[in-house]
Design a protein around this motif. Structure first.
Motif, PDB file in Angstrom:
ATOM      1  N   ASP A 205     -19.308 -10.794  -6.202  1.00 16.26           N
ATOM      2  CA  ASP A 205     -19.189 -10.097  -4.933  1.00 16.26           C
ATOM      3  C   ASP A 205     -17.881  -9.324  -4.892  1.00 16.26           C
ATOM      4  OD1 ASP A 205     -21.461 -10.912  -3.228  1.00 16.26           O
ATOM      5  OD2 ASP A 205     -20.624 -12.931  -3.489  1.00 16.26           O
ATOM      6  N   VAL A 206     -17.849  -8.314  -4.056  1.00 15.48           N
ATOM      7  CA  VAL A 206     -16.587  -7.671  -3.715  1.00 15.48           C
ATOM      8  C   VAL A 206     -15.903  -8.618  -2.742  1.00 15.48           C
ATOM      9  CG1 VAL A 206     -15.514  -5.714  -2.536  1.00 15.48           C
ATOM     10  CG2 VAL A 206     -17.497  -5.348  -4.029  1.00 15.48           C
ATOM     11  N   ASN A 207     -14.653  -8.982  -3.018  1.00 19.14           N
ATOM     12  CA  ASN A 207     -13.942  -9.916  -2.147  1.00 19.14           C
ATOM     13  C   ASN A 207     -12.457  -9.562  -2.110  1.00 19.14           C
ATOM     14  OD1 ASN A 207     -12.876 -11.985  -0.666  1.00 19.14           O
ATOM     15  ND2 ASN A 207     -13.689 -13.630  -1.928  1.00 19.14           N
ATOM     16  N   ASN A 208     -12.105  -8.715  -1.179  1.00 18.54           N
ATOM     17  CA  ASN A 208     -10.698  -8.361  -0.972  1.00 18.54           C
ATOM     18  C   ASN A 208     -10.079  -9.406  -0.047  1.00 18.54           C
ATOM     19  OD1 ASN A 208     -10.920  -6.005  -2.580  1.00 18.54           O
ATOM     20  ND2 ASN A 208     -11.943  -4.995  -0.873  1.00 18.54           N
ATOM     21  N   LEU A 209      -9.943 -10.596  -0.589  1.00 20.67           N
ATOM     22  CA  LEU A 209      -9.682 -11.807   0.167  1.00 20.67           C
ATOM     23  C   LEU A 209      -8.402 -11.837   0.988  1.00 20.67           C
ATOM     24  CD1 LEU A 209      -8.633 -14.649  -2.274  1.00 20.67           C
ATOM     25  CD2 LEU A 209      -8.631 -12.271  -2.915  1.00 20.67           C
ATOM     26  N   LEU A 210      -7.425 -11.038   0.657  1.00 23.99           N
ATOM     27  CA  LEU A 210      -6.152 -11.089   1.392  1.00 23.99           C
ATOM     28  C   LEU A 210      -5.925  -9.864   2.269  1.00 23.99           C
ATOM     29  CD1 LEU A 210      -3.877 -12.544  -1.448  1.00 23.99           C
ATOM     30  CD2 LEU A 210      -4.957 -13.767   0.447  1.00 23.99           C
ATOM     31  N   ASP A 211      -6.973  -9.055   2.490  1.00 28.95           N
ATOM     32  CA  ASP A 211      -6.826  -7.862   3.327  1.00 28.95           C
ATOM     33  C   ASP A 211      -6.395  -8.199   4.751  1.00 28.95           C
ATOM     34  OD1 ASP A 211      -7.454  -6.197   1.224  1.00 28.95           O
ATOM     35  OD2 ASP A 211      -9.244  -5.332   2.160  1.00 28.95           O
ATOM     36  N   ASP A 212      -6.758  -9.393   5.210  1.00 31.24           N
ATOM     37  CA  ASP A 212      -6.366  -9.791   6.566  1.00 31.24           C
ATOM     38  C   ASP A 212      -4.896 -10.228   6.647  1.00 31.24           C
ATOM     39  OD1 ASP A 212      -7.002 -12.016   4.995  1.00 31.24           O
ATOM     40  OD2 ASP A 212      -7.582 -13.228   6.720  1.00 31.24           O
ATOM     41  N   GLU A 213      -4.267 -10.482   5.499  1.00 28.78           N
ATOM     42  CA  GLU A 213      -2.871 -10.925   5.475  1.00 28.78           C
ATOM     43  C   GLU A 213      -1.894  -9.853   5.007  1.00 28.78           C
ATOM     44  OE1 GLU A 213      -2.064 -14.741   3.681  1.00 28.78           O
ATOM     45  OE2 GLU A 213      -4.142 -15.351   4.034  1.00 28.78           O
ATOM     46  N   TYR A 214      -2.341  -9.018   4.065  1.00 28.88           N
ATOM     47  CA  TYR A 214      -1.452  -8.023   3.460  1.00 28.88           C
ATOM     48  C   TYR A 214      -2.117  -6.655   3.471  1.00 28.88           C
ATOM     49  CZ  TYR A 214       0.456 -12.320   1.441  1.00 28.88           C
ATOM     50  OH  TYR A 214       0.966 -13.576   1.266  1.00 28.88           O
ATOM     51  N   GLU A 215      -1.284  -5.641   3.445  1.00 26.56           N
ATOM     52  CA  GLU A 215      -1.805  -4.287   3.318  1.00 26.56           C
ATOM     53  C   GLU A 215      -2.061  -4.008   1.842  1.00 26.56           C
ATOM     54  OE1 GLU A 215      -0.436   0.274   4.259  1.00 26.56           O
ATOM     55  OE2 GLU A 215       0.469  -1.363   5.397  1.00 26.56           O
ATOM     56  N   ALA A 216      -3.256  -3.535   1.549  1.00 25.69           N
ATOM     57  CA  ALA A 216      -3.590  -3.201   0.163  1.00 25.69           C
ATOM     58  C   ALA A 216      -2.839  -1.935  -0.248  1.00 25.69           C
ATOM     59  CB  ALA A 216      -5.090  -2.988   0.022  1.00 25.69           C
ATOM     60  N   ARG A 217      -2.478  -1.889  -1.511  1.00 23.71           N
ATOM     61  CA  ARG A 217      -1.856  -0.686  -2.046  1.00 23.71           C
ATOM     62  C   ARG A 217      -2.910   0.422  -2.093  1.00 23.71           C
ATOM     63  NH1 ARG A 217       0.355  -2.914  -7.494  1.00 23.71           N
ATOM     64  NH2 ARG A 217       1.569  -1.015  -7.575  1.00 23.71           N
ATOM     65  N   GLU A 218      -2.489   1.643  -2.275  1.00 22.42           N
ATOM     66  CA  GLU A 218      -3.437   2.758  -2.365  1.00 22.42           C
ATOM     67  C   GLU A 218      -4.336   2.559  -3.582  1.00 22.42           C
ATOM     68  OE1 GLU A 218      -1.885   6.724  -1.882  1.00 22.42           O
ATOM     69  OE2 GLU A 218      -0.173   5.925  -0.760  1.00 22.42           O
ATOM     70  N   ARG A 219      -5.609   2.906  -3.413  1.00 25.14           N
ATOM     71  CA  ARG A 219      -6.605   2.657  -4.459  1.00 25.14           C
ATOM     72  C   ARG A 219      -6.227   3.298  -5.791  1.00 25.14           C
ATOM     73  NH1 ARG A 219     -11.007   0.120  -2.609  1.00 25.14           N
ATOM     74  NH2 ARG A 219     -11.265   0.002  -0.363  1.00 25.14           N
ATOM     75  N   HIS A 220      -5.760   4.532  -5.770  1.00 24.69           N
ATOM     76  CA  HIS A 220      -5.419   5.200  -7.034  1.00 24.69           C
ATOM     77  C   HIS A 220      -4.241   4.495  -7.724  1.00 24.69           C
ATOM     78  CE1 HIS A 220      -2.401   7.279  -4.530  1.00 24.69           C
ATOM     79  NE2 HIS A 220      -1.760   7.509  -5.672  1.00 24.69           N
ATOM     80  N   VAL A 221      -3.352   3.899  -6.950  1.00 25.35           N
ATOM     81  CA  VAL A 221      -2.213   3.169  -7.517  1.00 25.35           C
ATOM     82  C   VAL A 221      -2.708   1.877  -8.183  1.00 25.35           C
ATOM     83  CG1 VAL A 221      -0.070   1.924  -6.965  1.00 25.35           C
ATOM     84  CG2 VAL A 221      -0.553   4.153  -5.901  1.00 25.35           C
ATOM     85  N   ILE A 222      -3.611   1.180  -7.514  1.00 24.76           N
ATOM     86  CA  ILE A 222      -4.178  -0.056  -8.077  1.00 24.76           C
ATOM     87  C   ILE A 222      -4.854   0.246  -9.410  1.00 24.76           C
ATOM     88  CG2 ILE A 222      -5.865  -1.910  -7.740  1.00 24.76           C
ATOM     89  CD1 ILE A 222      -5.465  -1.445  -4.655  1.00 24.76           C
ATOM     90  N   VAL A 223      -5.700   1.260  -9.420  1.00 20.54           N
ATOM     91  CA  VAL A 223      -6.448   1.628 -10.634  1.00 20.54           C
ATOM     92  C   VAL A 223      -5.493   2.070 -11.741  1.00 20.54           C
ATOM     93  CG1 VAL A 223      -8.130   3.249 -11.602  1.00 20.54           C
ATOM     94  CG2 VAL A 223      -8.566   2.165  -9.373  1.00 20.54           C
ATOM     95  N   ARG A 224      -4.524   2.911 -11.397  1.00 20.44           N
ATOM     96  CA  ARG A 224      -3.566   3.390 -12.399  1.00 20.44           C
ATOM     97  C   ARG A 224      -2.807   2.227 -13.029  1.00 20.44           C
ATOM     98  NH1 ARG A 224       0.411   6.475  -9.525  1.00 20.44           N
ATOM     99  NH2 ARG A 224       1.559   4.526  -9.435  1.00 20.44           N
ATOM    100  N   GLU A 225      -2.307   1.303 -12.172  1.00 21.36           N
ATOM    101  CA  GLU A 225      -1.554   0.141 -12.676  1.00 21.36           C
ATOM    102  C   GLU A 225      -2.446  -0.756 -13.549  1.00 21.36           C
ATOM    103  OE1 GLU A 225       1.790  -0.820 -12.040  1.00 21.36           O
ATOM    104  OE2 GLU A 225       2.027   1.214 -11.243  1.00 21.36           O
ATOM    105  N   ALA A 226      -3.673  -0.977 -13.104  1.00 18.45           N
ATOM    106  CA  ALA A 226      -4.603  -1.826 -13.874  1.00 18.45           C
ATOM    107  C   ALA A 226      -4.865  -1.210 -15.243  1.00 18.45           C
ATOM    108  CB  ALA A 226      -5.913  -2.001 -13.097  1.00 18.45           C
ATOM    109  N   CYS A 227      -5.137   0.083 -15.278  1.00 17.95           N
ATOM    110  CA  CYS A 227      -5.443   0.755 -16.554  1.00 17.95           C
ATOM    111  C   CYS A 227      -4.238   0.779 -17.486  1.00 17.95           C
ATOM    112  CB  CYS A 227      -5.960   2.166 -16.295  1.00 17.95           C
ATOM    113  SG  CYS A 227      -7.602   2.188 -15.526  1.00 17.95           S
ATOM    114  N   ARG A 228      -3.054   0.906 -16.926  1.00 17.84           N
ATOM    115  CA  ARG A 228      -1.829   0.887 -17.752  1.00 17.84           C
ATOM    116  C   ARG A 228      -1.624  -0.461 -18.433  1.00 17.84           C
ATOM    117  NH1 ARG A 228       2.635   3.939 -13.960  1.00 17.84           N
ATOM    118  NH2 ARG A 228       1.975   6.056 -14.466  1.00 17.84           N
TER     119      ARG A 228
END
Length: 173
Positions: free
Chosen positions: A79-102
């Motif tokens: 499942d898609v589970n952004n489990l901490l969205d209610d506690e923290y602000e998610a980083r920008e999607r392109h930043v998440i993807v860029r960091e993951a790919c790096r």
């Protein structure tokens, strides 16, 4: 035709929770039906071998991998589970993807309790490495330990009461 995320529409940067039975494996969705995840070196994608926690307890090193989601998930559910969205602000999607790919191909320290796949993806999404699985397991272990301690204390107190009662009966005879 290869499977897609039609049942669980994910957006790049979303966290993917894969149910392995006794535990959950985590990945970050990067688009194109691909995910990035942290995999201990002594484990593989096969969900049967993945299902044993011993492989994870025995590993001190993991590798960041990029795969098609269906290769990682196999026959398990996810499942898609952004489990901490209610506690923290998610980083920008392109930043998440860029960091993951790096990070793909890097070897990293791995510890089931402090540096696992859930810590990895939550750090990518929120900038904070957390694992609800570890916190839940710690609470369960704490409750179980407290339960054993209470039972032991109860047994000692009960034994003490029986001894006192026995002394009183002998004294009155």
């Amino acid at each position: 035709m290869a499977p897609t995320l039609f049942d669980n529409p994910a957006k790049p940067g979303d966290l993917i929770e894969i149910d392995r039975g006794t535990f959950k494996h985590w990945a970050v969705y990067i688009g194109g039906n691909e995910v990035v995840h942290l995999m201990p070196l002594n484990a593989d994608n096969n969900s049967e071998s993945f299902g044993t926690l011993m492989r994870f307890l025995d590993s001190g090193v993991a590798e960041v991998k990029r795969q098609k989601i269906w290769e990682l998930v196999g026959s398990d559910s996810y499942d898609v589970n952004n489990l901490l969205d209610d506690e923290y602000e998610a980083r920008e999607r392109h930043v998440i993807v860029r960091e993951a790919c790096r990070m793909v191909g890097r070897q990293m320290p791995y510890c089931l309790f402090t540096d696992n796949c859930e810590h990895f993806v939550t750090n990518l999404r929120y900038g904070k490495p957390e694992s609800r699985q570890v916190k839940t397991a710690a609470v369960i272990a704490g409750v179980a330990t407290a339960g054993v301690a209470i039972a032991a204390l109860g047994a000692v107190l009960f034994s003490s009461l029986l001894k006192d009662d026995d002394k009183k009966r002998r004294h009155h005879k």
